[in-house]
Design a protein around this motif. Sequence first.
Motif, mmCIF file in Angstrom:
data_model
loop_
_atom_site.group_PDB
_atom_site.id
_atom_site.type_symbol
_atom_site.label_atom_id
_atom_site.label_comp_id
_atom_site.label_asym_id
_atom_site.label_seq_id
_atom_site.Cartn_x
_atom_site.Cartn_y
_atom_site.Cartn_z
ATOM 1 N N TYR A 393 23.444 12.906 43.576
ATOM 2 C CA TYR A 393 22.118 13.213 44.097
ATOM 3 C C TYR A 393 21.053 12.518 43.244
ATOM 4 O O TYR A 393 20.858 12.866 42.066
ATOM 5 N N TYR A 394 20.396 11.574 43.872
ATOM 6 C CA TYR A 394 19.299 10.877 43.193
ATOM 7 C C TYR A 394 17.974 11.515 43.604
ATOM 8 O O TYR A 394 17.796 11.919 44.768
ATOM 9 N N GLU A 395 17.025 11.584 42.671
ATOM 10 C CA GLU A 395 15.737 12.177 42.978
ATOM 11 C C GLU A 395 14.642 11.553 42.121
ATOM 12 O O GLU A 395 14.897 11.077 41.009
ATOM 13 N N ALA A 396 13.446 11.562 42.680
ATOM 14 C CA ALA A 396 12.248 11.164 41.939
ATOM 15 C C ALA A 396 11.489 12.429 41.592
ATOM 16 O O ALA A 396 11.286 13.304 42.448
ATOM 17 N N PHE A 397 11.086 12.553 40.341
ATOM 18 C CA PHE A 397 10.461 13.788 39.864
ATOM 19 C C PHE A 397 8.960 13.737 40.151
ATOM 20 O O PHE A 397 8.156 13.238 39.362
ATOM 21 N N THR A 398 8.609 14.224 41.326
ATOM 22 C CA THR A 398 7.210 14.337 41.732
ATOM 23 C C THR A 398 6.910 15.817 41.930
ATOM 24 O O THR A 398 7.628 16.674 41.422
ATOM 25 N N SER A 399 5.875 16.115 42.694
ATOM 26 C CA SER A 399 5.553 17.525 42.970
ATOM 27 C C SER A 399 5.424 17.719 44.481
ATOM 28 O O SER A 399 4.369 17.456 45.050
ATOM 29 N N PRO A 400 6.481 18.180 45.197
ATOM 30 C CA PRO A 400 7.821 18.500 44.679
ATOM 31 C C PRO A 400 8.678 17.242 44.522
ATOM 32 O O PRO A 400 8.258 16.147 44.844
ATOM 33 N N VAL A 402 11.482 14.372 45.156
ATOM 34 C CA VAL A 402 11.825 13.620 46.359
ATOM 35 C C VAL A 402 13.260 13.133 46.229
ATOM 36 O O VAL A 402 13.624 12.487 45.238
ATOM 37 N N SER A 403 14.100 13.445 47.235
ATOM 38 C CA SER A 403 15.479 12.944 47.245
ATOM 39 C C SER A 403 15.480 11.465 47.629
ATOM 40 O O SER A 403 14.772 11.050 48.549
ATOM 41 N N LEU A 404 16.298 10.678 46.946
ATOM 42 C CA LEU A 404 16.366 9.245 47.195
ATOM 43 C C LEU A 404 17.663 8.921 47.939
ATOM 44 O O LEU A 404 18.757 9.256 47.456
ATOM 45 N N PRO A 405 17.570 8.267 49.091
ATOM 46 C CA PRO A 405 18.769 7.970 49.891
ATOM 47 C C PRO A 405 19.501 6.737 49.359
ATOM 48 O O PRO A 405 19.529 5.678 49.981
ATOM 49 N N ILE A 406 20.112 6.874 48.199
ATOM 50 C CA ILE A 406 20.840 5.764 47.580
ATOM 51 C C ILE A 406 22.324 5.923 47.908
ATOM 52 O O ILE A 406 22.952 6.909 47.504
ATOM 53 N N GLN A 407 22.871 4.959 48.645
ATOM 54 C CA GLN A 407 24.260 5.049 49.075
ATOM 55 C C GLN A 407 25.204 4.448 48.038
ATOM 56 O O GLN A 407 26.243 5.023 47.734
ATOM 57 N N ILE A 408 24.846 3.260 47.551
ATOM 58 C CA ILE A 408 25.702 2.584 46.563
ATOM 59 C C ILE A 408 25.218 2.954 45.167
ATOM 60 O O ILE A 408 24.049 2.726 44.828
ATOM 61 N N ARG A 409 26.077 3.521 44.384
ATOM 62 C CA ARG A 409 25.699 4.018 43.054
ATOM 63 C C ARG A 409 25.534 2.861 42.077
ATOM 64 O O ARG A 409 26.520 2.213 41.701
ATOM 65 N N PRO A 410 24.302 2.551 41.648
ATOM 66 C CA PRO A 410 24.109 1.437 40.710
ATOM 67 C C PRO A 410 24.446 1.845 39.279
ATOM 68 O O PRO A 410 24.218 2.986 38.871
ATOM 69 N N GLN A 411 24.981 0.912 38.534
ATOM 70 C CA GLN A 411 25.266 1.151 37.130
ATOM 71 C C GLN A 411 24.205 0.554 36.213
ATOM 72 O O GLN A 411 24.246 0.770 35.002
ATOM 73 N N ARG A 412 23.282 -0.194 36.816
ATOM 74 C CA ARG A 412 22.179 -0.775 36.037
ATOM 75 C C ARG A 412 20.889 -0.569 36.836
ATOM 76 O O ARG A 412 20.818 -0.922 38.007
ATOM 77 N N ILE A 413 19.896 0.023 36.186
ATOM 78 C CA ILE A 413 18.603 0.306 36.825
ATOM 79 C C ILE A 413 17.536 -0.606 36.216
ATOM 80 O O ILE A 413 17.410 -0.710 34.988
#
Length: 478
Positions: A393-400, A402-413
């Motif tokens: 589960y990826y998310e951006a920490f805002t208020s509230p 936000v879930s991020l629809p990332i399908q392929i799990r990256p190992q480098r951001i």
Amino acid sequence: MACNIRLPILENQLSCPICLEVFKDPVMLQCGHSYCRDCLWGLMKDPHILLLCPVCRQEVDYSSSPPNVTLKRLIETLQILSEDQAATETCPIHNNPLCLYCEQDQEVICGLCGTIGGHRQHPITPLASVYSRMKEEVSALMTDLQKERKGLEEQISKLTNNKTRILNESDVFQSLICKEFRELQQYIAEEESHFLKLVSTKATELFKSVEIQLQQKNEILSIVQDKERKLENLGNENHLHFVQVRHFFLSAPLPRCADTSYSSVSFKPGFRQDDIKLTVWKRLHRRILPSPEVLKLDPLTAHPLLQLSRGDTMVQCKSPGGRRGSTPEGFENSSCVLATRGFSTGKHYWEVIVGTKPKWRIGVVKGTVSRKGKMIRSPEAGAWLIGLKEGRYYEAFTSPNVSLPIQIRPQRIGIFLNYEKGELTFYNAESPDELIPLYTFQAEFQGKLYPVLDVCWQERGTNPQPLILPTAAAIKSP
């Protein structure tokens, strides 16, 4: 009024008896009569003969005639009085000098106008006082006009300087634009060459494969044609020879192609035509970003249960027994560590290797964010973060959040900060050729922002993996 009457009389008394005009450079004879020097000189035919006075007819010696200084000064005074009299205006009604000023009607009047005329009982001021007052007003107005003029001159000077500056800055921007577009054109040319090379390489491979097959088919065809000619010739032989060699021809196997089927070859270069622009855009996106910066972690900001290694580029949790003492700059309740460098202007791009770690949070925080209490993960508190939990589960920490629809799990951001534009963008930086946007924060940044890594606490040993800031070598080879 007396002056007006006497001045013409004086003019008659001060006239030359010869030219009948006011004396010019008067001289006085021994008899007491005066004449203009030029007029007297005109009467003399011989300077050695005595002259008869034109008025009293006495003989006089012209050579002993001195200038009449008193008369000359009197004439000069008369001329001054005449000029003053000419300059003095009189009342058109009472013929008196205009010497007063009616404040109510704002007109110049004479004394009779103020006493018996139409301006009686009006506020009256002597003309000299009004003159002084108005002169002061004009002087004040002149001062204001001079200030206004100086202000306008300064504004004109500034506008002229602005015009020059605009021209200079526009020239600089035009040069920069030309430079940027030359680089973009070079990138496009390189991408074009890349795709053309892919097509050419694939075409060459297919061409060689078809050429080999053609060569094999032609060789077999040549053998078949040779057999066909020999059989045709055998048909022309006599009966005896035909029977003798027939068995030899029939026993030799006919050459046959191993694969007699035919299938058309379709040209596939390895990419779709519709994907060219998108692929090029993704590659250009990565190329136009700033070069990845090499960052290090600041040990003084790390939580006491965090361990830094590899030259302060890798962080992970350590066992509670290895807890070290806290520092004034360090986090006390959050498993975080800051980078040594902060950013308060410009564009910056860096990367974080998250690997297969199932839980983490990364981004930037203000340098003033609280490190003693639990860090509040929201832009309002000065923290712009994204994270992963439970490994999916990826998310951006805002208020509230936000879930991020990332399908392929990256190992480098990848993280790109455009401070002036107020943008913080996170990318999937797994591929060396392209960046895939994950999420963008929009904000008005103030103060210095520091990259932050939150390794998150281990839960039953399920989150021991480290977070890593790539070194220069690792940035070149993801």
